[in-house]
Design an enzyme around this catalytic site. Structure first.
Site, mmCIF file in Angstrom:
data_model
loop_
_atom_site.group_PDB
_atom_site.id
_atom_site.type_symbol
_atom_site.label_atom_id
_atom_site.label_comp_id
_atom_site.label_asym_id
_atom_site.label_seq_id
_atom_site.Cartn_x
_atom_site.Cartn_y
_atom_site.Cartn_z
ATOM 1 N N ASP A 117 0.821 -1.211 0.000
ATOM 2 C CA ASP A 117 0.000 0.000 0.000
ATOM 3 C C ASP A 117 0.854 1.260 0.000
ATOM 4 O O ASP A 117 0.451 2.283 -0.564
ATOM 5 C CB ASP A 117 -0.912 0.027 1.237
ATOM 6 C CG ASP A 117 -2.010 -1.013 1.179
ATOM 7 O OD1 ASP A 117 -2.425 -1.375 0.065
ATOM 8 O OD2 ASP A 117 -2.455 -1.457 2.250
ATOM 9 N N TYR A 139 -17.607 -7.400 -1.068
ATOM 10 C CA TYR A 139 -16.620 -7.596 -2.143
ATOM 11 C C TYR A 139 -15.527 -8.528 -1.616
ATOM 12 O O TYR A 139 -14.392 -8.108 -1.385
ATOM 13 C CB TYR A 139 -15.996 -6.264 -2.570
ATOM 14 C CG TYR A 139 -16.959 -5.220 -3.073
ATOM 15 C CD1 TYR A 139 -17.700 -5.411 -4.234
ATOM 16 C CD2 TYR A 139 -17.120 -4.017 -2.375
ATOM 17 C CE1 TYR A 139 -18.575 -4.444 -4.699
ATOM 18 C CE2 TYR A 139 -17.991 -3.041 -2.838
ATOM 19 C CZ TYR A 139 -18.714 -3.262 -3.996
ATOM 20 O OH TYR A 139 -19.582 -2.291 -4.451
ATOM 21 N N ARG A 185 -10.028 10.476 8.695
ATOM 22 C CA ARG A 185 -11.452 10.320 8.402
ATOM 23 C C ARG A 185 -12.355 10.601 9.619
ATOM 24 O O ARG A 185 -13.569 10.732 9.463
ATOM 25 C CB ARG A 185 -11.723 8.895 7.899
ATOM 26 C CG ARG A 185 -10.996 8.571 6.602
ATOM 27 C CD ARG A 185 -11.170 7.126 6.187
ATOM 28 N NE ARG A 185 -10.683 6.905 4.825
ATOM 29 C CZ ARG A 185 -10.752 5.745 4.179
ATOM 30 N NH1 ARG A 185 -11.293 4.691 4.780
ATOM 31 N NH2 ARG A 185 -10.291 5.644 2.950
ATOM 32 N N SER A 204 -7.048 6.774 -1.879
ATOM 33 C CA SER A 204 -8.243 5.954 -1.696
ATOM 34 C C SER A 204 -8.712 5.361 -3.015
ATOM 35 O O SER A 204 -8.911 6.091 -3.998
ATOM 36 C CB SER A 204 -9.367 6.799 -1.091
ATOM 37 O OG SER A 204 -10.574 6.082 -1.044
ATOM 38 N N PHE A 205 -8.950 4.055 -3.038
ATOM 39 C CA PHE A 205 -9.423 3.387 -4.256
ATOM 40 C C PHE A 205 -10.843 3.832 -4.631
ATOM 41 O O PHE A 205 -11.261 3.685 -5.770
ATOM 42 C CB PHE A 205 -9.410 1.865 -4.076
ATOM 43 C CG PHE A 205 -8.037 1.263 -4.066
ATOM 44 C CD1 PHE A 205 -7.151 1.500 -5.101
ATOM 45 C CD2 PHE A 205 -7.632 0.442 -3.022
ATOM 46 C CE1 PHE A 205 -5.883 0.946 -5.101
ATOM 47 C CE2 PHE A 205 -6.364 -0.116 -3.008
ATOM 48 C CZ PHE A 205 -5.483 0.135 -4.057
#
Length: 428
Positions: free
Chosen positions: A173, A219, A260, A319-320
């Protein structure tokens, strides 16, 4: 009708021709779905309209934001799209040049020797790949097999166009090449994301365009292929015109970064403006990991499209979720960050998304502004949607990979393997 609006110390004159008997009304325009779905293209002649056909009282209330929007439009040029060449990625090529130029300026052209390749392999900051005779080889172990699969898919698609070379590709990452490292530790490693002020990694399109991505309960194998989820989101948004979306800012995600936290806390104090909750991830141990609340259910990207405003904020790295949010044709509220993927620099604040201060000082003000200016908000959503829809395709990803590896080879490589390393396995 001629509208005169003062911006700072000068005036902007706008001539707007309207039906003689009509008076422009923002609420009427927003209620009419044609302003969202059938809006005429924004070009040099009309890009300021109707954003700046505003009433005096509204301008006085929001003058700081309106001035920022005006300046954004002044500095923006619509990217050219070659309708006859759907495989073009010209728009994004400056990113490759910038990444490679850093190494050329610090180490010279074609500085990658066999000795340097061996040092990079021994340092183990990424996966060793090799292209020899139009075939792809890789070290036998990959820390994240699905991530390697996503990378290999695109390289194999363009393998016939690539020269022999060695590559070290980071599948973690986090980026691996600090600008603050000593020169003998600044290796030309490829990573999917970086924080641009601190890292010099050469960016490649993330594996998530084909496979991998965060594994969530809905997912389990990762988010899934970009081309497939694109189609789902395009169909979903077509059924949700602006007037049918919920007038609220939305966030669901795990607490991969304390950055966040303010969104979630704002959701608790201002539920009239924000619906933001933490979900569970693999690292979740107790309610302390979700700021004292039980983890919320994961929400699919398709269900995100029900909301007018969608938060994006970085986690461990870029962020994806970012590219997916635009395809909801909602306003992306992008929290300021120096973390990028290769396409981020071409999305512009107040043109394609709405910027949120990294300290969240302006978030309530911005949301109230958007609620006061629904037509303007819907147009930002439209431009962001169209940018990602038109420019971030699978053809673009293939094109970027081909240009990246070709220029990497031409500009900074001197050593070329003539036969495969016997320690590597062939990838088909």
């Amino acid at each position: 009708m001629i509208v005169l609006r003062k911006f700072n110390n000068f005036s902007l004159f706008i001539l707007l021709i309207l039906p003689i008997s009509s008076k422009f009304n923002h609420s009427d325009a927003v209620d009419n779905e044609s302003c969202y779905d059938k809006e005429r293209p924004i070009d040099a002649k009309n890009k300021y309209l109707p954003e700046f056909n505003i009433e005096d009282g509204l301008y006085q209330k929001w003058s700081k934001i309106f001035d920022a929007i005006r300046l954004a439009h002044q500095n923006y040029s619509e990217p050219y799209i070659d309708k006859n060449n759907v495989t073009s990625c010209t728009l994004f090529l400056p990113s490759i040049d910038s990444d490679l130029r850093y190494f050329e300026e610090n180490f010279g052209s074609n500085f990658i020797t066999e000795e340097l390749i061996n040092k990079m392999i021994a340092d183990n900051r990424g996966v060793h790949y090799q292209i020899v005779g139009k075939r792809l080889y890789r070290q036998s172990n990959c820390m994240f097999p699905s991530r390697c699969q996503g990378i290999e898919h695109f390289i194999l698609e363009i393998i016939d166009k690539l020269p022999n070379m060695d590559l070290i590709i980071n599948v973690r990452d986090y980026p691996q090449v600090g600008r603050y490292f000593s020169n003998d530790q600044q290796f030309p490693i490829l990573s999917f994301s970086k924080e641009v002020t601190s890292y010099a990694d050469i960016i490649y399109p993330a594996w998530t365009f084909w496979s991998g991505g965060p594994a969530l309960d809905i997912y389990p194998n990762g988010i899934g292929r970009w081309d497939l989820i694109r189609e789902k989101l395009l169909k979903t948004q077509s059924k949700l015109p602006w007037t049918k979306k919920k007038n609220i800012a939305f966030f669901r995600g795990s607490r991969t970064s304390s950055q966040r936290d303010p969104i979630v806390m704002l959701g608790r104090s201002r539920p009239d403006l924000v619906d933001a909750k933490y979900t569970k991830n693999q690292a979740w141990k107790s309610k302390a990991d979700t700021l004292g609340d039980e983890p919320a259910k994961t929400v699919s990207f398709e269900d995100h499209c029900e909301y007018k405003y969608l938060f994006n904020v970085h986690g461990v790295a870029a962020s994806f979720r970012y590219k997916h949010l635009f395809l909801c044709r909602s306003v992306v509220l992008n929290v300021e960050s120096d973390w990028i993927e290769f396409f981020y620099p071409y999305l512009k604040p107040w043109i394609h998304y709405v910027p949120i201060d990294k300290n969240f000082d302006n978030v309530v003000e911005v949301l109230e502004f958007l609620n006061d200016n629904q037509l303007l908000a819907s147009r930002i959503a439209k431009r962001g949607f169209e940018f990602i829809r038109d420019h971030l395709t699978m053809n673009t990803i293939r094109c970027y990979w081909q240009n990246l590896l070709t220029l990497y080879s031409d500009r900074i490589i001197s050593y070329r393997p003539m036969k495969p390393d016997p320690n590597l396995i062939e990838i088909y």
